[in-house]
Design a protein around this motif. Sequence first.
Motif, mmCIF file in Angstrom:
data_model
loop_
_atom_site.group_PDB
_atom_site.id
_atom_site.type_symbol
_atom_site.label_atom_id
_atom_site.label_comp_id
_atom_site.label_asym_id
_atom_site.label_seq_id
_atom_site.Cartn_x
_atom_site.Cartn_y
_atom_site.Cartn_z
ATOM 1 N N GLY A 95 0.815 -1.218 0.000
ATOM 2 C CA GLY A 95 0.000 0.000 0.000
ATOM 3 C C GLY A 95 0.842 1.259 0.000
ATOM 4 N N LEU A 96 1.961 1.225 0.714
ATOM 5 C CA LEU A 96 2.844 2.390 0.783
ATOM 6 C C LEU A 96 3.485 2.676 -0.573
ATOM 7 N N VAL A 97 3.966 1.629 -1.253
ATOM 8 C CA VAL A 97 4.623 1.818 -2.547
ATOM 9 C C VAL A 97 3.623 2.299 -3.594
ATOM 10 N N VAL A 98 2.461 1.668 -3.659
ATOM 11 C CA VAL A 98 1.461 2.049 -4.659
ATOM 12 C C VAL A 98 0.962 3.467 -4.414
ATOM 13 N N SER A 99 0.587 3.764 -3.173
ATOM 14 C CA SER A 99 0.059 5.097 -2.868
ATOM 15 C C SER A 99 1.119 6.169 -3.082
ATOM 16 N N GLY A 100 2.382 5.852 -2.740
ATOM 17 C CA GLY A 100 3.452 6.826 -2.942
ATOM 18 C C GLY A 100 3.634 7.177 -4.403
ATOM 19 N N TRP A 101 3.522 6.176 -5.275
ATOM 20 C CA TRP A 101 3.664 6.446 -6.709
ATOM 21 C C TRP A 101 2.455 7.207 -7.255
ATOM 22 N N VAL A 102 1.258 6.788 -6.860
ATOM 23 C CA VAL A 102 0.042 7.447 -7.348
ATOM 24 C C VAL A 102 0.010 8.905 -6.915
ATOM 25 N N LEU A 103 0.388 9.175 -5.670
ATOM 26 C CA LEU A 103 0.345 10.546 -5.169
ATOM 27 C C LEU A 103 1.366 11.448 -5.862
#
Length: 448
Positions: A307-315
């Motif tokens: 969740g951290l990696v995906v959300s960090g990229w999306v944001l």
Amino acid sequence: MSAEAMSADQGPLTLHASPAVAGAVWHSLVWLVLANAIGVMIAILLLFPGLNPWLGEWTYGRWMMVHMNIALYGWCSLPMLGLLFKVYGAERGTMSVWCRPVLWLWSGALVAGSISWLSGQSSGKLFLDWSGYARVLFPLAMGALWVVLTLAFIRNPQQDPESRRTARMAKILGLLVLAAVPLAIYLASSPDIYPAVNPDTGGPTGASQLESSLSIVLILLVLPFGITRRKQGPAKAVAFSWILFLAEAALCALMSRADISHHRPTQFLSLASLLVWIPLIPSYYAAFQWHAATRRWRIAMFWWWGGLVVSGWVLFLPGVLDRIKFTDVLVGHSLTAVAGFLTALLIFVMIQLIGEDDAWIFNRTWSFHAWNLGVLAYVVIITIAGWIEGANPAFTIVPGPARDILYFLRLLTGVAMLLGSLEWLIAASALPALTQLEKVELLGVNAA
């Protein structure tokens, strides 16, 4: 029976936590509970700002500094002291009696720091707020830790039973790095070294985000070697992970960092290279031997990591970052990192350190779900609030029904997290005492 037994598929199984490791766990949880309690109070102040005058000079802004700093230097740091005690052999032998004073000196420095922050003393730098007497006390605590680790390493040559030169050299290198940390903290806390706000930066870039994320990946790759052993047989995931890490580090070194727009494809596409670590980290950890009791928190760590990696990229994507920069969305992302991923990682490590018999402290169903679901709900709620704030900055400043409902729900999630951590602290206070035989073995004394 020896203090450690060997399992064919799970590695060294500690019977009970040593006093040094148990002390590190207890001190860590004390600061976690205090940080959560202050967080709940801050959430109440956001809902009812009229309560601030009742606190005198100790209002929201000063408590926020205490909340963030004791979470970082208390909860997030003290478990690593337990890890270092074990890695360098300080938890056993004649140096074990000095581990407890180091823990109390560390916590004492945090108390002094909290008093100085509440009194309005600060360097003005986020997470480097050490100033005045606290700026001296905390590096001294770090220095005391280094002395204990170094003496333990010198006095316990048997800590490397396989006499592996590589392992000893890695520990020596670790001591050299740790020796520089107290001075680095002291100097970096000075307002004269560099400004609290860098006027030359253009904000986050794909290179800077990749660089900071790869530092976390490096920690995840190194960590297993300090607390467990590899499984027998080939481990292709281990070799591939290190090759990929070096390749991404080279990519990061080739990218520009200064005043580069996140709208450039090279910036957000290079950051997408981190997505491969979502399945790779679980595969990497599967190549090592772990206590069965770590399974629940290991899985939680992997989910939060994804969740951290995906959300960090999306944001970071164009159009998204433009809206959510400086909003509560980034607060939610930070909580995903610290309360979600990092907390799961720390508890997983502590369970590995304290052993199977004491793992019940963290493996209680109610507190496990109260914490993780509480963090997840918090992130969702604050992300919604931040997304609205991006279009209407007054949303979080001017009280209104929608804002108050979201902030009230956030308060409830904070209470759930506080209660979960409080259950862990109460349980850790009841860690069973070592048997006399285990104490003899721990101190390296000949029982005969």
